[in-house]
Design a protein around this motif. Structure first.
Motif, short mmCIF file in Angstrom:
data_model
loop_
_atom_site.label_atom_id
_atom_site.label_comp_id
_atom_site.label_asym_id
_atom_site.label_seq_id
_atom_site.Cartn_x
_atom_site.Cartn_y
_atom_site.Cartn_z
N LYS A 97 -9.84 -28.86 -3.25
CA LYS A 97 -9.29 -27.79 -4.10
C LYS A 97 -7.82 -28.12 -4.37
CE LYS A 97 -12.59 -24.65 -2.12
NZ LYS A 97 -12.89 -23.41 -1.38
N PRO A 98 -7.35 -27.87 -5.58
CA PRO A 98 -5.98 -28.28 -5.91
C PRO A 98 -4.93 -27.58 -5.06
CG PRO A 98 -6.92 -26.91 -7.64
CD PRO A 98 -8.04 -27.20 -6.69
N VAL A 99 -3.94 -28.35 -4.63
CA VAL A 99 -2.84 -27.81 -3.83
C VAL A 99 -1.54 -28.03 -4.61
CG1 VAL A 99 -1.67 -27.83 -1.60
CG2 VAL A 99 -4.08 -28.52 -1.73
N ILE A 100 -0.79 -26.95 -4.82
CA ILE A 100 0.50 -27.05 -5.51
C ILE A 100 1.61 -26.73 -4.54
CG2 ILE A 100 1.93 -26.20 -7.40
CD1 ILE A 100 -0.45 -25.52 -8.99
N ALA A 101 2.66 -27.55 -4.54
CA ALA A 101 3.87 -27.22 -3.79
C ALA A 101 4.76 -26.39 -4.71
CB ALA A 101 4.60 -28.50 -3.38
N ALA A 102 5.07 -25.17 -4.27
CA ALA A 102 6.02 -24.32 -4.99
C ALA A 102 7.36 -24.52 -4.29
CB ALA A 102 5.58 -22.86 -4.93
N VAL A 103 8.18 -25.41 -4.83
CA VAL A 103 9.38 -25.87 -4.12
C VAL A 103 10.55 -24.94 -4.45
CG1 VAL A 103 10.90 -27.81 -3.67
CG2 VAL A 103 8.49 -28.22 -4.18
N ASN A 104 10.88 -24.08 -3.50
CA ASN A 104 11.82 -22.98 -3.72
C ASN A 104 13.20 -23.25 -3.12
OD1 ASN A 104 10.30 -22.85 -1.25
ND2 ASN A 104 11.38 -20.97 -0.77
#
Ligand code: COA
Length: 257
Positions: A97-104
């Motif tokens: 399943k796609p994994v996105i890094a939300a780089v905050n």
């Protein structure tokens, strides 16, 4: 259940938040283990179609491996730490399943490596990326020397790895390290938007494409041959029947999870 991360599931998206804000979400060994467990759990849960990894607070995604934890490690302990960290990164990269890094914010050292193991990276405008390990007398230990080259090419990767320079979100975008840069308030909504778009596609085909992409970088694997085998296998899936039937009957495909 988890001590170092928050795991929140809503409308098919599992959000894993590194929850050590006072330490700029530094990745101690337990945190990396918990991230791995949460990604595995997300993959096993039919309700989940996509995963976001982010950091608590407005300042950091993760400011690296936890220096205070490894400072007294000997060679054996450091080797195990690196191998276990690699295992977490590989689990993310191989997630069906796609994994996105939300780089905050800061994504330094292990934080940058964690972001790079995700399939996509969306950055807030204040994000900063870098591999400062040479300042500490070590190389990156969670795949940074390899994935940075894969993502931005040898020349720029070598410069960043050897100088320990950090780059901002726009520069990261210019190099192809991130997929998009958005204001902080749009960070999670943008990840949701992308994951929902991917979530409307065939889950089996999405997982297959991820396997084919990973095959390109696998030692001893021929990505083209992997693609031929995966293409053939796809013809035996329900998703293929649904996708092609929907097209030929001029309706929207509806894929089962
Ligand atoms: N490991 C352990 N603790 C860390 C950490 C890390 N990688 N990064 C930050 N922290 C801790 C600090 O020790 C500090 O803890 P304290 O308040 O108990 O002293 C807290 O997080 C806040 O960090 P601080 O350095 O005060 O914030 P800053 O805004 O002045 O600086 C950074 C931010 C990111 C520039 C700085 O924290 C830094 O250089 N971190 C290390 C980056 C690094 O080398 N990463 C690679 C590790 S392999």
């Amino acid at each position: 259940m988890y001590q170092n991360i928050l795991s929140h599931q809503e409308a098919g998206i599992l959000t894993i938040t590194i929850n050590r804000e006072s330490k700029l979400n530094a990745l101690n060994i337990d945190t990396l283990r918990e991230i791995k467990e949460a990604v595995i759990a997300g993959n096993a849960d039919a309700q989940v179609h996509g995963i976001v990894i982010t950091g608590a607070g407005p300042k950091a995604f993760a400011a690296g491996a936890d220096i205070s934890e490894f400072v007294n490690f000997n060679v054996e302990q450091a080797t195990k730490m690196s191998a276990d960290g690699h295992s977490t990164m590989d689990t993310i990269e191989q997630s069906g399943k796609p994994v996105i890094a939300a780089v905050n914010g800061f994504a330094l050292g292990g934080g940058c490596e964690l972001a790079m193991s995700c399939h996509l990276r969306i950055a807030s405008e204040n994000a900063k990326f870098g591999q400062p390990e040479v300042n500490l007398g070590v190389p990156p230990g969670y795949g940074g020397t390899q994935r940075l080259i894969q993502l931005i090419g040898k020349s720029k990767a070598t410069e960043l790895l050897l100088t320990a320079d950090a780059i901002g979100a726009n520069e990261a975008m210019e190099y192809g390290l991130v997929n998009d840069v958005v204001p902080m308030e749009d960070l999670l909504p943008r990840c949701t938007e992308i994951l929902n778009k991917i979530g409307s596609k065939s889950p089996q085909a999405v997982a297959t494409v991820i396997r084919c992409i990973n095959a390109h970088f696998e030692e001893g694997t021929n990505g083209f041959k992997t693609e031929i085998a995966e293409f053939g296998k796809a013809f035996g899936t329900k998703d293929f029947k649904e996708g092609t039937d929907a097209f030929l009957n001029k309706r929207k495909a509806s894929f089962e999870r």
